[in-house]
Design a protein around this motif. Structure first.
Motif, PDB file in Angstrom:
ATOM      1  N   UNK A 155       0.584  -0.980   0.061  1.00  0.00           N
ATOM      2  CA  UNK A 155       0.055   0.010  -0.137  1.00  0.00           C
ATOM      3  C   UNK A 155       0.669   1.391   0.273  1.00  0.00           C
ATOM      4  N   UNK A 156       2.020   1.329   0.766  1.00  0.00           N
ATOM      5  CA  UNK A 156       2.741   2.729   1.039  1.00  0.00           C
ATOM      6  C   UNK A 156       3.863   2.543  -0.316  1.00  0.00           C
ATOM      7  N   UNK A 157       4.129   1.344  -0.803  1.00  0.00           N
ATOM      8  CA  UNK A 157       4.894   1.761  -2.063  1.00  0.00           C
ATOM      9  C   UNK A 157       4.264   2.221  -3.248  1.00  0.00           C
ATOM     10  N   UNK A 158       2.980   1.360  -2.829  1.00  0.00           N
ATOM     11  CA  UNK A 158       1.915   2.130  -4.638  1.00  0.00           C
ATOM     12  C   UNK A 158       1.374   3.356  -4.398  1.00  0.00           C
ATOM     13  N   UNK A 159       1.254   4.085  -2.725  1.00  0.00           N
ATOM     14  CA  UNK A 159       1.173   4.901  -2.416  1.00  0.00           C
ATOM     15  C   UNK A 159       1.919   6.567  -2.856  1.00  0.00           C
ATOM     16  N   UNK A 160       3.235   6.258  -2.283  1.00  0.00           N
ATOM     17  CA  UNK A 160       4.135   7.020  -3.004  1.00  0.00           C
ATOM     18  C   UNK A 160       4.965   7.513  -4.408  1.00  0.00           C
ATOM     19  N   UNK A 161       4.520   6.490  -5.251  1.00  0.00           N
ATOM     20  CA  UNK A 161       4.505   6.607  -6.545  1.00  0.00           C
ATOM     21  C   UNK A 161       3.144   7.269  -7.579  1.00  0.00           C
ATOM     22  N   UNK A 183      -3.942  13.233   8.990  1.00  0.00           N
ATOM     23  CA  UNK A 183      -3.598  11.900   9.286  1.00  0.00           C
ATOM     24  C   UNK A 183      -2.363  11.892   9.056  1.00  0.00           C
ATOM     25  N   UNK A 184      -2.512  11.438   8.038  1.00  0.00           N
ATOM     26  CA  UNK A 184      -1.157  11.129   7.362  1.00  0.00           C
ATOM     27  C   UNK A 184       0.275  11.696   8.283  1.00  0.00           C
ATOM     28  N   UNK A 185       0.199  12.585   8.679  1.00  0.00           N
ATOM     29  CA  UNK A 185       2.123  13.544   9.431  1.00  0.00           C
ATOM     30  C   UNK A 185       1.550  12.368  10.847  1.00  0.00           C
ATOM     31  N   UNK A 186       1.028  11.421  10.707  1.00  0.00           N
ATOM     32  CA  UNK A 186       0.933  11.106  12.425  1.00  0.00           C
ATOM     33  C   UNK A 186       1.321   9.232  11.814  1.00  0.00           C
ATOM     34  N   UNK A 187       1.402   9.241  10.986  1.00  0.00           N
ATOM     35  CA  UNK A 187       1.441   7.783  10.493  1.00  0.00           C
ATOM     36  C   UNK A 187       3.071   7.466   9.854  1.00  0.00           C
ATOM     37  N   UNK A 188       3.516   6.632  10.491  1.00  0.00           N
ATOM     38  CA  UNK A 188       4.817   6.130   9.907  1.00  0.00           C
ATOM     39  C   UNK A 188       4.611   6.432   8.915  1.00  0.00           C
ATOM     40  N   UNK A 189       5.594   6.732   8.034  1.00  0.00           N
ATOM     41  CA  UNK A 189       6.070   6.639   7.048  1.00  0.00           C
ATOM     42  C   UNK A 189       4.969   7.324   5.416  1.00  0.00           C
ATOM     43  N   UNK A 190       4.735   7.993   5.804  1.00  0.00           N
ATOM     44  CA  UNK A 190       3.706   8.882   5.227  1.00  0.00           C
ATOM     45  C   UNK A 190       3.830   9.881   5.297  1.00  0.00           C
ATOM     46  N   UNK A 259       8.937   0.229   5.112  1.00  0.00           N
ATOM     47  CA  UNK A 259       8.887  -0.502   4.192  1.00  0.00           C
ATOM     48  C   UNK A 259       8.651   0.158   2.834  1.00  0.00           C
ATOM     49  N   UNK A 260       7.626   0.270   2.801  1.00  0.00           N
ATOM     50  CA  UNK A 260       6.908   0.881   1.372  1.00  0.00           C
ATOM     51  C   UNK A 260       7.841   2.335   0.677  1.00  0.00           C
ATOM     52  N   UNK A 261       7.672   3.262   2.136  1.00  0.00           N
ATOM     53  CA  UNK A 261       8.340   4.656   2.113  1.00  0.00           C
ATOM     54  C   UNK A 261      10.106   3.956   0.997  1.00  0.00           C
ATOM     55  N   UNK A 262      10.656   3.375   1.521  1.00  0.00           N
ATOM     56  CA  UNK A 262      11.968   3.527   1.177  1.00  0.00           C
ATOM     57  C   UNK A 262      12.539   3.480   0.197  1.00  0.00           C
ATOM     58  N   UNK A 263      10.969   3.236  -0.339  1.00  0.00           N
ATOM     59  CA  UNK A 263      11.200   3.716  -2.938  1.00  0.00           C
ATOM     60  C   UNK A 263      10.837   5.390  -2.420  1.00  0.00           C
ATOM     61  N   UNK A 264       9.739   6.052  -1.517  1.00  0.00           N
ATOM     62  CA  UNK A 264      10.325   7.199  -2.046  1.00  0.00           C
ATOM     63  C   UNK A 264      11.800   7.930  -1.374  1.00  0.00           C
ATOM     64  N   UNK A 265      12.624   7.667  -0.421  1.00  0.00           N
ATOM     65  CA  UNK A 265      14.006   8.216   0.104  1.00  0.00           C
ATOM     66  C   UNK A 265      14.937   7.879  -0.661  1.00  0.00           C
TER      67      UNK A 265
END
Length: 323
Positions: A155-161, A183-190, A259-265
């Motif tokens: 979900x995170x991988x697709x979202x950041x892309x 809401x996203x600001x208090x979620x890790x990775x998003x 883990x999915x957010x690693x795509x962004x960084x």
């Protein structure tokens, strides 16, 4: 407790928060790290809150602004309202966040524009180490919980892309954008700023902030702020429920988010699409690539990656000592 029998200092000290100057300084430092993360596009301060062990406290602090708090405010019981919320915790944390925004925004902006590989390498190390720190909280490490990790990762991988889209400028939609972004600001990775860009309202909302006293702009800001207040009030309660009822599954999904957010960084990227927003070029879509062989820049990036890992390790050990 009613505020009739206490002064404002007693009301402030009655709220949950650090008990000693050392605990206050540590909470300020965690807020400093959260603020540093929040000013980086694609990086969430919620990640820092999670790895430093204050995530549940942060959610509870937000939840403390409840109907009882509002009722005491309406009755002008200001001291009772102050005692009801987690004022001491939030004061130290927000002071750290604001310190980071004021002192680090210029440095981060310079690094993002002039040394992007280096700054993203540092944050790649921060998040990579955070995954292991947070992942240790997944107990038991069962097939079901690993499935939730995979769900959060995908979900995170697709979202950041996702590519920013064109959306309406109605007040109801601006209200919704405020609720989603906060809401996203208090979620890790998003990142909430990234979601606002994805919703097509980053330029629109930030433009109104340049002249907030114009009536039209004020209405937009009020709608966005109203959505943020409602969104975080509701979402913090959902998170509290999930963490208390299904702690392992929730932590598993949040770990997957990181883990999915690693795509962004990932530090090395090729720009596929960009747009001019408020006179500046903003990258809308990229693809991750490998560096062109080993070089001094690659060596520096690897060193900053290691530094990011060490920062997480030090923060975790300091947090454990304070507990």
């Amino acid at each position: 407790m009613s505020g009739d029998k206490m002064n404002f200092r007693a009301a402030f000290m009655a709220s949950p928060g650090p008990q000693t100057p050392r605990e206050a300084a540590m909470l300020w430092l965690k807020g400093l790290c959260m603020g540093g993360a929040d000013i980086i596009p694609g990086v969430s301060g919620g990640t820092i809150a999670f790895i430093t062990g204050i995530y549940s406290q942060l959610v509870d602090a937000i939840r403390s602004f409840d109907f009882l708090f509002v009722r005491r405010l309406l009755r002008l019981d200001l001291k009772g309202a102050l005692a009801e919320v987690h004022a001491r915790f939030l004061a130290c944390l927000l002071f750290g966040i604001l310190t980071a925004i004021v002192t680090m925004a210029g440095v981060m902006n310079y690094m993002l524009n002039n040394r992007p590989v280096e700054i993203w390498s540092l944050f790649f190390g921060l998040i990579a180490a955070s995954i292991f720190v947070v992942g240790r909280e997944i107990k038991p490490l069962s097939a079901v919980n690993l499935g939730f990790v995979l769900l959060g990762t995908v979900g995170s991988y697709l979202l950041v892309g996702m590519i920013p889209v064109s959306t309406p400028e109605t007040l109801s939609f601006i209200f919704l954008c405020g609720a989603i972004a906060i809401c996203a600001m208090i979620l890790p990775g998003i990142s909430g700023a990234f979601l606002l860009l994805m919703l097509g309202k980053y330029e629109y909302v930030t433009r109104t902030l340049k002249n907030p006293f114009l009536w039209d702009n004020f209405v937009v800001i009020a709608a966005f702020a109203g959505g943020a207040v409602v969104g975080i009030a509701l979402f913090s309660r959902v998170l509290h429920f999930l963490l208390n009822r299904w702690h392992a599954a929730t932590v598993s999904v949040l770990t997957g988010f990181m883990i999915g957010a690693l795509r962004k960084v990932w530090p090395w990227k090729e720009v596929l699409e960009s747009a001019v927003i408020r006179g500046k070029i903003h990258v809308l879509r990229t693809q991750n690539v490998l560096p062109d062989g080993f070089s001094g820049q690659v060596a520096l990036a690897m060193g900053l990656f290691v530094l990011g890992v060490l920062v997480v390790v030090v923060l975790e050990r300091l947090s454990n000592r304070v507990k």
